[in-house]
Structures are given as structure tokens and as C-alpha cells.
Design a protein around this motif. Sequence first.
Motif, PDB file in Angstrom:
ATOM      1  N   ARG A 286      -6.034  13.068   6.179  1.00  0.00           N
ATOM      2  CA  ARG A 286      -6.380  12.160   7.360  1.00  0.00           C
ATOM      3  C   ARG A 286      -5.228  11.555   7.764  1.00  0.00           C
ATOM      4  O   ARG A 286      -5.226  11.761   9.337  1.00  0.00           O
ATOM      5  CB  ARG A 286      -7.548  11.186   7.252  1.00  0.00           C
ATOM      6  N   HIS A 287      -4.512  10.920   7.297  1.00  0.00           N
ATOM      7  CA  HIS A 287      -3.126  10.327   7.911  1.00  0.00           C
ATOM      8  C   HIS A 287      -2.147  10.320   6.936  1.00  0.00           C
ATOM      9  O   HIS A 287      -2.603  10.278   5.674  1.00  0.00           O
ATOM     10  CB  HIS A 287      -3.520   8.865   8.390  1.00  0.00           C
ATOM     11  N   THR A 288      -0.875  10.453   7.520  1.00  0.00           N
ATOM     12  CA  THR A 288       0.268  10.105   6.370  1.00  0.00           C
ATOM     13  C   THR A 288       0.964   8.996   7.057  1.00  0.00           C
ATOM     14  O   THR A 288       1.548   9.135   8.090  1.00  0.00           O
ATOM     15  CB  THR A 288       1.142  11.600   6.441  1.00  0.00           C
ATOM     16  N   CYS A 289       0.873   7.820   6.193  1.00  0.00           N
ATOM     17  CA  CYS A 289       1.614   6.717   6.573  1.00  0.00           C
ATOM     18  C   CYS A 289       2.839   6.452   5.956  1.00  0.00           C
ATOM     19  O   CYS A 289       3.299   6.569   4.704  1.00  0.00           O
ATOM     20  CB  CYS A 289       0.675   5.362   6.116  1.00  0.00           C
ATOM     21  N   LEU A 290       4.056   6.560   6.795  1.00  0.00           N
ATOM     22  CA  LEU A 290       5.306   6.561   6.210  1.00  0.00           C
ATOM     23  C   LEU A 290       5.993   5.156   6.218  1.00  0.00           C
ATOM     24  O   LEU A 290       5.975   4.326   6.817  1.00  0.00           O
ATOM     25  CB  LEU A 290       6.381   7.809   7.461  1.00  0.00           C
ATOM     26  N   HIS A 291       6.815   5.074   4.873  1.00  0.00           N
ATOM     27  CA  HIS A 291       7.450   4.022   4.486  1.00  0.00           C
ATOM     28  C   HIS A 291       8.967   4.395   4.422  1.00  0.00           C
ATOM     29  O   HIS A 291       9.250   5.814   4.321  1.00  0.00           O
ATOM     30  CB  HIS A 291       7.085   3.440   3.061  1.00  0.00           C
ATOM     31  N   GLY A 292       9.836   3.464   4.562  1.00  0.00           N
ATOM     32  CA  GLY A 292      11.243   3.566   4.281  1.00  0.00           C
ATOM     33  C   GLY A 292      11.677   4.129   2.770  1.00  0.00           C
ATOM     34  O   GLY A 292      12.716   4.724   2.546  1.00  0.00           O
ATOM     35  N   ALA A 293      10.647   3.849   1.820  1.00  0.00           N
ATOM     36  CA  ALA A 293      11.090   3.976   0.340  1.00  0.00           C
ATOM     37  C   ALA A 293       9.755   4.292  -0.422  1.00  0.00           C
ATOM     38  O   ALA A 293       8.719   4.091   0.147  1.00  0.00           O
ATOM     39  CB  ALA A 293      11.887   2.854   0.005  1.00  0.00           C
ATOM     40  N   GLY A 294       9.791   4.349  -1.787  1.00  0.00           N
ATOM     41  CA  GLY A 294       8.612   4.822  -2.676  1.00  0.00           C
ATOM     42  C   GLY A 294       7.412   3.731  -2.641  1.00  0.00           C
ATOM     43  O   GLY A 294       7.713   2.461  -2.417  1.00  0.00           O
ATOM     44  N   VAL A 295       6.302   4.225  -2.450  1.00  0.00           N
ATOM     45  CA  VAL A 295       5.234   3.242  -2.392  1.00  0.00           C
ATOM     46  C   VAL A 295       4.644   3.098  -3.971  1.00  0.00           C
ATOM     47  O   VAL A 295       4.498   3.951  -4.707  1.00  0.00           O
ATOM     48  CB  VAL A 295       3.978   3.971  -1.514  1.00  0.00           C
ATOM     49  N   ILE A 296       4.463   1.806  -4.429  1.00  0.00           N
ATOM     50  CA  ILE A 296       4.240   1.521  -5.726  1.00  0.00           C
ATOM     51  C   ILE A 296       2.859   1.240  -5.884  1.00  0.00           C
ATOM     52  O   ILE A 296       2.206   1.706  -7.161  1.00  0.00           O
ATOM     53  CB  ILE A 296       5.302   0.322  -6.256  1.00  0.00           C
ATOM     54  N   GLU A 297       2.148   0.466  -5.107  1.00  0.00           N
ATOM     55  CA  GLU A 297       0.796   0.095  -5.185  1.00  0.00           C
ATOM     56  C   GLU A 297       0.081   0.369  -3.992  1.00  0.00           C
ATOM     57  O   GLU A 297       0.714  -0.044  -2.763  1.00  0.00           O
ATOM     58  CB  GLU A 297       0.513  -1.098  -6.106  1.00  0.00           C
ATOM     59  N   ALA A 298      -1.480   0.457  -3.782  1.00  0.00           N
ATOM     60  CA  ALA A 298      -2.309   0.414  -2.646  1.00  0.00           C
ATOM     61  C   ALA A 298      -3.447  -0.100  -3.029  1.00  0.00           C
ATOM     62  O   ALA A 298      -4.089   0.090  -4.095  1.00  0.00           O
ATOM     63  CB  ALA A 298      -2.355   1.950  -2.257  1.00  0.00           C
TER      64      ALA A 298
END
Length: 367
Positions: A286-298
Motif C-alpha cells: 500500500r505504501h513505502t515509507c522511506l527513512h534515512g537508515a535502517g528501521v529496527i522496530e514498528a
Amino acid sequence: MEDYGQDKAGAAGASADAAAPSEPVEDLSVQCLRAHTSAVFAVAVNPAQPHVFATGGGDDVAHLWRLGSEAPVAALRGHTDSVSSVGFSADGSYLATGGLDGAVRVWAADGSLVVLLEGPTQGINWVCWHARGHVLLAGSEDATAWMWKVPEGAVMQIFSAHSASVSYGGFANGGRSVITASEDGTIRLWNPRAGTVEHCTHASPPHEPEAVTCLAPHPSQAVYLFGVESGAVKIAHAESGKLLASLPAHEDSVEAASFCECMPLAATGGMDGKLCIWDLNTYGLRHTCLHGAGVIEAVWRRGSPLVFSCTVSKEVRLWDARSGACLNTLTGHTDAVLCLAVGYPEAGAYLVSGSDDNTARVWALDV
């Protein structure tokens, strides 16, 4: 789920230098808690007393906190290695701490030790309480998972079939089954009474095994979501073990997976800097939410399509999963943010985070 301590710190360290900002950022937290002398690997909020929360760290100590207080209510000592996981029982009467020393300790609300649970021979990766009783499950680096009755401390079952560290796990199918995931590349559904494997799902072809890097049983439906080192995400049926869909989007290790409670949505986060929002009706991205670096938890906000993500780049972000819009960026940590939990006292919800910077921080939530 968080599992944890060492895995999270290692994943964070892989790209922390590249993500480091050149200038200090504004501290938007309402509290910075500095009782730990090493990284904070785990946080949890008491569901029955949401103004109370716990932290566990690489200094071998867990702390009990009361919202608004700068000093911990109690320091929970006794572990001889990092406290990798913490979790409150559903009624809030007990707190469990799991350590890389192989021990699980259960504490009362005042911080007194109730029982020391022994059995695993290597570090504890995670702890998980049953939603309807004082039954505690934990997974170990020694390839086993254990289930105890609290406060007696009696061993109810030992789950032994994996060939490597049991990195993730919990209860599935409304609490009727136990689910575990391992570095051996398998996810196993267990009969908790018999201790037998009902289904074994291979995360990748058996001749090319990949470690499972995250696992999320759905809180109310018979499905679970998992990710692996290569970036693959898959969803499977929690009664049959049958794979329902492969969800291609990530290009690096998937570190986080979680389900929304109020809408047919799921989120996965990876070291590729993506938080992916999935439509469970179509299994589409549905969506790709971009961060500047790795995502560790949601972590999802309860009863809401809003999801928090924490990153190697020292920040926490809040996303609207319906639109994919970033609603807020919470800055203040000075190193990778490793864990998150949300509390819901009557006065207003808050977020607590733990970081490689040796602090936990509390954030007031406006939405």
C-alpha cells in the motif's frame, strides 16, 4: 517484539556511522531517563497501570519507572548479562525480565523478586505472557523455548526441535498454540500441552536456509507474518502452516513486523530504510515509507491506523498507514533507537523508547 539486545545492536551498528547527522538535533522528548549505563535493549508498559513502565539494558539491570519521575521506582538486579527482554503480564501484576545469562526473573509490582525461572542453558532472546493467565513463554539461544506457570515457577513445557537460536516467538491462534521462529530458517507451530510440532514452515528453500529475522502472530486472526535476512516477507496460516503470500518490497534484512488491530494492514521495517505498509485483503504493497537508515522496530498505536518506527538514524517517526504520510519525527536520541512501547493512561498517551545512547526517553503524543 521486541531477540534482541545483541541482534538489535548489531543491526543498528551496521549503518549507524553512515546515518549520523552532522549537527545536534532538537530533543523533543519530555523526559530523558539516564539510570542505565549501557544500551537500553527493551521497554514495556504495564497494561493495567499504564503510568508504569520498565526498561532493560546491557548493564545487566532492569528498571521500573513511574511516568513523570526522573528516578526509577526500583532497580531490578540479579542478571549477570544483558537484560534482552522485558514484559508485563496481562493483568499487570508481574514483570518478566529475560537475560543473556539464560535466566528469566519474575518481579512483583513493587520490584521484589517473585521467582527465578531456570532451564535454558544460553541467553534468553524474548519473553511473552499468555493473554489470559500467568503463563510465561521464553525463547533461548540454546534452540529451545520454555513455558512456565507463575508464580510457582513450574515448567509446563519445553519446546525442542529447532537446531539454532529461537529468536522470536509467542502465542498464536487465540493463545491455543505456541509459535517460534529460529535462526535455522524455520517457523514452528506447537501444541502447548503435548509439546509437539504441529506444523513446520521453511522461511526459504531448505537447501538454502535463511535466518528468520522477525515474526508477528496476528492478535486475533489465524495468520502470522515473518521476514528473513534477504528481505523477503511472507504471511502464513497459523493453523495449517500454509504460506498465503510472499510480499516483495525489501532489499535487506527485515527487522520488524506487526499487525494493525483495527484495519486489515500490516507493517514491516528493514535495514533498507523502508517501512512497508501492506493491505491484508489483497496482500499488496500500500505504501513505502522511506527513512534515512535502517528501521529496527514498528509499533502500532492501539485501535488506530497510526504506526511508529524507530531507526538506526536516531529518530522515531509516526506514520499514517492510510496515506503513507509522516505525521511527526521525534528527535533527541544520540544513537540508534532500539525499542518502543506505547502507554495509554487517562491523562494522554505516551511513547517510551530505548536507545544505544544508554537512555530511555518519553514522548507525549498529540494524536
